[in-house]
Structures are given as structure tokens and as C-alpha cells.
Design an enzyme around this catalytic site. Structure first.
Site, PDB file in Angstrom:
ATOM      1  N   GLU A  50      -3.315  -2.471  11.832  1.00 22.08           N
ATOM      2  CA  GLU A  50      -3.635  -1.313  10.999  1.00 22.08           C
ATOM      3  C   GLU A  50      -3.332  -1.626   9.536  1.00 22.08           C
ATOM      4  O   GLU A  50      -2.178  -1.555   9.110  1.00 22.08           O
ATOM      5  CB  GLU A  50      -2.818  -0.108  11.451  1.00 22.08           C
ATOM      6  CG  GLU A  50      -2.934   0.221  12.928  1.00 22.08           C
ATOM      7  CD  GLU A  50      -1.774   1.061  13.418  1.00 22.08           C
ATOM      8  OE1 GLU A  50      -1.612   2.199  12.918  1.00 22.08           O
ATOM      9  OE2 GLU A  50      -1.009   0.583  14.286  1.00 22.08           O
ATOM     10  N   HIS A  57      -6.748   3.166  13.673  1.00 16.42           N
ATOM     11  CA  HIS A  57      -5.788   2.922  14.753  1.00 16.42           C
ATOM     12  C   HIS A  57      -6.481   2.400  16.018  1.00 16.42           C
ATOM     13  O   HIS A  57      -6.172   2.832  17.131  1.00 16.42           O
ATOM     14  CB  HIS A  57      -5.021   4.210  15.067  1.00 16.42           C
ATOM     15  CG  HIS A  57      -3.635   3.995  15.596  1.00 16.42           C
ATOM     16  ND1 HIS A  57      -3.379   3.297  16.755  1.00 16.42           N
ATOM     17  CD2 HIS A  57      -2.423   4.385  15.120  1.00 16.42           C
ATOM     18  CE1 HIS A  57      -2.078   3.279  16.980  1.00 16.42           C
ATOM     19  NE2 HIS A  57      -1.473   3.935  15.988  1.00 16.42           N
ATOM     20  N   HIS A  97       1.760   9.650  10.860  1.00 16.69           N
ATOM     21  CA  HIS A  97       0.297   9.769  10.851  1.00 16.69           C
ATOM     22  C   HIS A  97      -0.189  11.123  10.335  1.00 16.69           C
ATOM     23  O   HIS A  97      -1.148  11.705  10.841  1.00 16.69           O
ATOM     24  CB  HIS A  97      -0.269   9.507  12.241  1.00 16.69           C
ATOM     25  CG  HIS A  97      -0.037   8.104  12.739  1.00 16.69           C
ATOM     26  ND1 HIS A  97       0.161   7.046  11.880  1.00 16.69           N
ATOM     27  CD2 HIS A  97       0.045   7.597  13.997  1.00 16.69           C
ATOM     28  CE1 HIS A  97       0.345   5.932  12.588  1.00 16.69           C
ATOM     29  NE2 HIS A  97       0.283   6.239  13.863  1.00 16.69           N
TER      30      HIS A  97
END
Length: 369
Positions: free
Chosen positions: A329, A196, A120
Site C-alpha cells: 500500500e 488496499h 483508514h
């Protein structure tokens, strides 16, 4: 008189500067913002910390409203939280193997925050910074808010400066759209943003999602190794636990591992034309009748069942447990920058990355386009 008159423009400039500084401070402070439809039965809240989705209030088949997104009550909780609740994650969502990649003959080393890997965007990715509020229309036919973030060249080890925009908007009866646009300013770089959000259509904190019914419009997935890095294979889901070609309860073939793990955390290759808006997944919660259909224009979608969510204190005193939500996602394939056979995630100077998604809610499970 002349000296006093000369001071007036200086004083005026000083006032304007102070006002500008105050406006900038207000725009950079962490806050919460609401969008609500005219009828008043559909609304969301977002925060400029991580350009995150905080809540989504939607009706069920009896008109009862519930918040179907997991999250926190305060800015401080978002700033210290580790679950990335509702965040815009990037510069590259998901994992990059060994926190490195080669682009145009140059090797880039990133900050590690997932064992030997980067996840991420690194320890201070886009989900862990303050975004600027560019526009905010809270009510009306199509209320919206736009967040902006300027990512510096070298940030978390990635090359090139970026201008990043994320727009949340309500439309139709119960549609939530999220549009992500990124422009590379001066160097080629991988870009892969994702939202997310953790969804529980029975309402946040209402228990697990094992009875939620799921259908995925994805006939292939990208198998991973022991460190959750894709092997490079794009394999059919048929005959595996990852097959959601027809709508079945999430828990049907799921491995339950109490205390953490098990469940699903896998990227699916979405069927259909790349870069075109197309259906990704349908979810229905049978007791409330609430349903969600997701459309997007990305190559993949990460399906995650909150397998490592353990006794996390959330909104309104709720405690979120393992398998207490699911994430869908939409994204590029994980570690695409190290797999030439995967759809490219590279954005070059002057190019614009566009990631559009629509979450279409209903309470009769009718999925018209």
C-alpha cells in the site's frame, strides 16, 4: 388549448427530473464494472463501494489465466466485510495515534476504530462509502473508469470538504494504473489515500504467499510501538527482518504466529526522490512465473502479509487463510500528522493531492521500466 399547452412544459420538466433522478440512482447504486484489454488476457473488475479493486485476471508463463486479487462475489459482502479488500482507504490511510491531531493550532478529535487510534479514516472511511461513477470505457487500447466522492467538512472528525477522484486504467501489455487526485475545498486537512488490494500471484485462495519472492526498493522503515504507531524514528532495514534489499522469499525471516499475528505489517520509506514515480517493490511467484512490479510517487509503502486474515469466505467459494496474500500500500508515513519530521500529509485549500501507482504484471520476471 392554452391550459393544455401550458401543461406540456411542466410535464416535460417532470419527465426530465424523473430521468435525472433515475440516472443519479443508477450512478449511486453499488455495482461492478469491468475493464479488459484488446487481447482479452488481462482484465480487472472494480466496484463503486469503496472504489475497490475486485479482481485482476493475468496470464502465467504458460498462458493460463488466474485472478490474483482477493475479494468477494457480491456487493453485500463488500458492504459488511471488514478486511478492506481492494478498497480505496482514507481520508487518511493507516493509523493516527489517539485519534487526534493538531493542525494550525486547533485540535481535532477523530472517531476511534483501532483501540485508541483511528485507522483508514475511521469507522466509515472512504473504503466504506458509495462512490459515483464519472466515466467508464470498458474496452479498447486503454480502458478506464473514474470514481468520484465528495467528502464533507467534519466527516469522521476531519476538517474541510474534499473532492476525490480515483481512476483505474489498463495500458501497455499488462499495466494497471491507479491515479488518486484530491482537492481541498475550504480548510487544511491531512490526506493520505491508499489502495488496499490483497495480492496472491498464484491465484486468490491458492494458499499462503510465503514462497513469493519480494524485493523492496526501501532501505529504511518506520519502527512502531506496541499499538502499531510509529515511534518517529526512520531506521535502516539492514540487519533486520525487514531487509528485502535483494529478492528473497517472503517467509525467509518472517515470524509465524498461527491463529493471527506475526508476519509483516510495516511502513517502509521508499528510496528516491519524493513525489517522483519510482520503483517500490518487485514480487515473483516461482511456480506460475507471474511477477509484479510496483511504481508509485508516495513517500512510503505499507507491507502487510494478511496476518489477521482467518478463514474468510471469498470469491468462488474460496476460503482465505492467514498469510494468504500480501498488500503493498503506497502511502504517506503512518501518523505523519503527529510527526513533524515525517514528510507532510497536509493539503491546503486549492492544493491538489496526487497519488499515482502502476502495477506492472509479467510472466517472465523481466522488470524493464
Amino acid at each position: 388549448m392554452m391550459a393544455r399547452a401550458a401543461l406540456l412544459p411542466v410535464a416535460l420538466l417532470l419527465c426530465l427530473a424523473l430521468a435525472g433522478s433515475a440516472n443519479a440512482a443508477r450512478k449511486s447504486a453499488v455495482g461492478f464494472y469491468e475493464l479488459k484489454n484488446k487481447k482479452g488476457d488481462f482484465s480487472i473488475k472494480v466496484t463503486n463501494w469503496g472504489a475497490a479493486l475486485v479482481s485482476a485476471i493475468v496470464p502465467d508463463s504458460k498462458g493460463h489465466l488466474a485472478d490474483v486479487v482477493l475479494g468477494y462475489d457480491t456487493a453485500a459482502e463488500y458492504m459488511r466485510g471488514s478486511a478492506s479488500f481492494g478498497a480505496t482507504v482514507g481520508r487518511v490511510a493507516n493509523r493516527i495515534a489517539n485519534a487526534r491531531f493538531v493542525l494550525d493550532g486547533k485540535t481535532y478529535h477523530l472517531l476511534r476504530n483501532d483501540g485508541n487510534n483511528t485507522i483508514h479514516g475511521g469507522p466509515k472511511g472512504f473504503g466504506k462509502v458509495i462512490w459515483m461513477v464519472k466515466d467508464h470505457v470498458s474496452h479498447g487500447d486503454s480502458p478506464y473508469i473514474t470514481f468520484y466522492y465528495h467528502s464533507l467538512d467534519g466527516e469522521q472528525g476531519f476538517p474541510g470538504a474534499l473532492d476525490v477522484y480515483v481512476k483505474y486504467q489498463l495500458s501497455r501489455q499488462y499495466d494497471l494504473s491507479i491515479r488518486m487526485n484530491v482537492t481541498a475545498r475550504n480548510k487544511a486537512t491531512p490526506v493520505n489515500l491508499a489502495n488496499h488490494a490483497y495480492w496472491n500471484l498464484a491465484g486468490h485462495g491458492s494458499g499462503d504467499i510465503l514462497k513469493h519472492e519480494l524485493q523492496m526498493f526501501a532501505s529504511h522503515y518506520t519502527p512502531v510501538d506496541g499499538s502499531m504507531i510509529p515511534t518517529g524514528e526512520v531506521a535502516p532495514v539492514a540487519g533486520t527482518m525487514y531487509d528485502f534489499g535483494r529478492r528473497i522469499p517472503v517467509g525467509t525471516n518472517m515470524k509465524i504466529v498461527p491463529g493471527g499475528g506475526g508476519g509483516y505489517d510495516m511502513n517502509y520509506a521508499v528510496d528516491g526522490q519524493q513525489n517522483a514515480m519510482r520503483p517500490v517493490a518487485r514480487v515473483r511467484e516461482p511456480k506460475s512465473g507471474r511477477a509484479l512490479e510496483l511504481w508509485a510517487n508516495q513517500p512510503g509503502v505499507q507491507f502487510y502479509t494478511a496476518s489477521w486474515l482467518i478463514n474468510e469466505k471469498g470469491k468462488a467459494g474460496k476460503v482465505y487463510g492467514q498469510y494468504g496474500a500480501l498488500c503493498l500500500e503506497t502511502q504517506a508515513y503512518p501518523d505523519a500528522v503527529n510527526h513533524p519530521n515525517f514528510p507532510s500529509s497536509i493539503v491546503r485549500p486549492g492544493q491538489v493531492y496526487k497519488h499515482d501507482m502502476v502495477f506492472r504484471f509479467s510472466y517472465q520476471a523481466t522488470y524493464d521500466a
